[in-house]
Design a protein around this motif. Structure first.
Motif, short mmCIF file in Angstrom:
data_model
loop_
_atom_site.label_atom_id
_atom_site.label_comp_id
_atom_site.label_asym_id
_atom_site.label_seq_id
_atom_site.Cartn_x
_atom_site.Cartn_y
_atom_site.Cartn_z
N GLU A 106 -2.01 -4.95 -5.84
CA GLU A 106 -2.59 -3.63 -5.60
C GLU A 106 -2.32 -2.70 -6.77
N LEU A 107 -1.12 -2.77 -7.33
CA LEU A 107 -0.79 -1.92 -8.47
C LEU A 107 -1.61 -2.30 -9.70
N MET A 108 -1.72 -3.59 -9.97
CA MET A 108 -2.41 -4.05 -11.18
C MET A 108 -3.92 -3.83 -11.09
N SER A 109 -4.45 -3.68 -9.88
CA SER A 109 -5.88 -3.35 -9.75
C SER A 109 -6.17 -1.97 -10.31
N LEU A 110 -5.12 -1.14 -10.39
CA LEU A 110 -5.27 0.23 -10.90
C LEU A 110 -4.89 0.34 -12.38
N ILE A 111 -3.97 -0.51 -12.83
CA ILE A 111 -3.53 -0.48 -14.24
C ILE A 111 -3.53 -1.92 -14.77
N PRO A 112 -4.69 -2.54 -14.89
CA PRO A 112 -4.79 -3.99 -15.14
C PRO A 112 -4.27 -4.46 -16.48
N ASP A 113 -4.17 -3.58 -17.48
CA ASP A 113 -3.76 -4.02 -18.81
C ASP A 113 -2.27 -3.84 -19.08
N THR A 114 -1.56 -3.28 -18.14
CA THR A 114 -0.12 -3.03 -18.34
C THR A 114 0.62 -4.35 -18.49
N PRO A 115 1.44 -4.49 -19.55
CA PRO A 115 2.15 -5.77 -19.75
C PRO A 115 3.23 -5.99 -18.69
N ILE A 116 3.31 -7.23 -18.24
CA ILE A 116 4.33 -7.65 -17.27
C ILE A 116 5.30 -8.58 -17.98
N TYR A 117 6.55 -8.17 -18.10
CA TYR A 117 7.58 -8.98 -18.74
C TYR A 117 8.26 -9.85 -17.67
N CYS A 118 8.27 -11.15 -17.91
CA CYS A 118 8.85 -12.09 -16.96
C CYS A 118 9.19 -13.37 -17.70
N SER A 178 0.83 -1.21 0.00
CA SER A 178 0.00 0.00 0.00
C SER A 178 0.86 1.26 0.00
N ASP A 179 1.91 1.27 0.85
CA ASP A 179 2.82 2.41 0.88
C ASP A 179 3.52 2.58 -0.46
N PHE A 180 3.91 1.46 -1.05
CA PHE A 180 4.63 1.51 -2.33
C PHE A 180 3.76 2.14 -3.42
N VAL A 181 2.53 1.66 -3.56
CA VAL A 181 1.65 2.17 -4.61
C VAL A 181 1.29 3.64 -4.35
N LYS A 182 1.02 3.99 -3.10
CA LYS A 182 0.70 5.36 -2.76
C LYS A 182 1.87 6.30 -3.07
N ASN A 183 3.07 5.89 -2.67
CA ASN A 183 4.25 6.74 -2.92
C ASN A 183 4.57 6.83 -4.40
N LEU A 184 4.40 5.72 -5.12
CA LEU A 184 4.67 5.74 -6.56
C LEU A 184 3.71 6.67 -7.28
N ALA A 185 2.45 6.67 -6.84
CA ALA A 185 1.45 7.54 -7.47
C ALA A 185 1.74 9.02 -7.23
N LYS A 186 2.49 9.33 -6.16
CA LYS A 186 2.89 10.71 -5.92
C LYS A 186 3.98 11.17 -6.89
N GLU A 187 4.75 10.21 -7.39
CA GLU A 187 5.90 10.53 -8.24
C GLU A 187 5.55 10.51 -9.72
N ILE A 188 4.67 9.60 -10.14
CA ILE A 188 4.32 9.48 -11.55
C ILE A 188 2.82 9.17 -11.67
N ASP A 189 2.29 9.42 -12.84
CA ASP A 189 0.94 8.98 -13.17
C ASP A 189 1.02 7.48 -13.43
N LEU A 190 0.37 6.69 -12.61
CA LEU A 190 0.48 5.23 -12.74
C LEU A 190 0.06 4.75 -14.12
N SER A 191 -0.89 5.41 -14.73
CA SER A 191 -1.34 5.00 -16.06
C SER A 191 -0.29 5.24 -17.13
N SER A 192 0.77 6.00 -16.78
CA SER A 192 1.84 6.26 -17.76
C SER A 192 2.84 5.10 -17.84
#
Length: 400
Positions: A90-102, A57-71
């Motif tokens: 938690e992150l993917m619930s907000l940007i569900p279509d973002t590709p994950i490379y693994c 939760s802290d990670f996603v909240k802090n990341l959203a302060k730095e960048i637009d998550l949809s970017s």
């Protein structure tokens, strides 16, 4: 708060100052740990790894302060274990279509852990991902026996290696880089990390490093998934890995024991005295396995050319602390370590045979028959123990 790493690369990870055991209770983390996550902001925005679930939760909240998550255009998952991927749900619930490379193994672990079928893009072998401004991410599937989902990520032009499990430490610090932290702390945590986690992979690690050297890949910075980032004289850790992977030892003997009525401890101390008489310059460590941290003991074994292990007899067996250390050493597959067993008992002497057998099973080279004494230790027994230590070091010196 994001911190500048190099060019358009920023650290967005999490320090875990309170952590003292990881994962579970397996590894001691006196200095906590740091979960490293990075944002690359070129023409494409890339997130490399996240953090452990407890900080999601802290990670996603802090990341959203730095960048637009949809970017975020791409997410790179260099390893699927929870400490690197825990914030993904938690992150993917907000940007569900973002590709994950693994890797394919990584995809299977992520699906198993989180029961989600995200937009996975699996990597086979070596693939390249353009991120703009002439830069590429080179993604390399690098399965390890204990970490089969591992992937490296190399950023061209800026010459940054995101090395995941390699070259890291469990080390929490607000300071990002190796030239800024206390060097003793960094050195200790680095060799401890290698000895306890990576030593069984030495052959694979050596091969991969030598392959990179042959390809003359420029390397300005190494960013592991845990701990301090390497920038100043960054190849020092690569050189250390090659050294540690090559049957490493220092001028050291480690004596490991447990004791019930101080008899085995007295033998251990007398053996140490004998080694000192043989060579006052050798580093001698006496470690009580029931008191000392097992990861520290393993680190000292890794550093040693000679190891002596002692236990009294209890219930027709050896003490559990000694058995545990030898079982751990067996799994770590240390090479080129000379060893011998010692012990004490009341009437029936079974312990030294068990210690001797377990040392052999763990791959140690037994150079002397075990030594043991019954009941109270006489002056003659202590003198014999000192002679045993002297002979042990003499054998090591002649065979070195």
């Amino acid at each position: 708060m994001k911190k500048h790493v190099k060019s358009n690369v920023y650290w967005v990870g999490q320090n875990d100052w309170e952590l003292r055991r990881f994962p579970g209770y397996e590894y001691s983390t006196y200095r906590g740990t740091r979960y490293n996550s990075f944002i690359i902001q070129e023409e494409k925005t890339v997130l490399i790894d996240t953090v452990i679930t407890s900080f999601s939760s802290d990670f996603v909240k802090n990341l959203a302060k730095e960048i637009d998550l949809s970017s975020i255009d791409y997410i790179i998952c260099t390893q699927a274990e929870e400490d690197h991927s825990g914030a993904l749900p938690e992150l993917m619930s907000l940007i569900p279509d973002t590709p994950i490379y693994c890797t394919e193994n990584g995809r299977d672990v992520l699906k198993g852990n989180y029961q989600q079928d995200w937009n996975f893009v699996t990597i086979k072998g070596e693939e390249r991902l353009s991120i703009g401004n002439g830069k590429e991410l080179v993604l390399v599937d690098f399965p390890l026996s204990t970490y089969p989902d591992t992937m490296f990520c190399y950023m061209s032009i800026d010459n940054i290696l995101f090395s995941n499990v390699l070259f890291g430490q469990h080390f929490s610090s607000e300071l990002l880089f190796n030239d800024l932290v206390v060097q003793y702390d960094l050195s200790f945590e680095s060799i401890k990390y290698y000895a306890n986690l990576l030593s069984p992979l030495s052959n694979v690690v050596t091969k991969k490093i030598n392959d990179c050297i042959k390809r003359n890949i420029p390397l300005d910075m190494i960013c592991p998934s845990h701990g301090i980032l390497w920038r100043n004289n960054n190849l020092q850790i690569v050189t250390n890995y090659l050294m540690w992977a090559n049957n490493y030892h220092e001028n050291q003997v480690t004596i490991i024991y447990d004791t019930m009525y101080k008899g085995t401890r007295a033998i251990a101390q007398s053996i140490a005295e004998g080694i000192y008489v043989a060579d006052p310059h050798v580093n001698i460590k006496l470690l009580n396995a029931s008191i000392c941290n097992r990861n520290d003991i393993i680190t000292e074994i890794f550093r040693s050319k000679g190891v002596l292990v002692g236990s009294p007899c209890m219930n027709h067996c050896i003490l559990p602390s000694i058995s545990l250390i030898l079982d751990i050493a067996k799994g770590l597959k240390f090479k080129n370590k000379k060893a011998a067993a010692f012990g004490s008992c009341g009437l029936k002497d079974l312990s030294i045979g068990i210690v001797d057998k377990k040392l052999k099973e763990a791959g140690f080279d037994i150079v002397m028959d075990p030594i043991s004494f019954k009941c109270s230790l006489t002056d003659e027994a202590l003198e014999a123990s000192r002679n045993y230590g002297w002979l042990f070091w003499d054998l090591l010196s002649r065979n070195d």
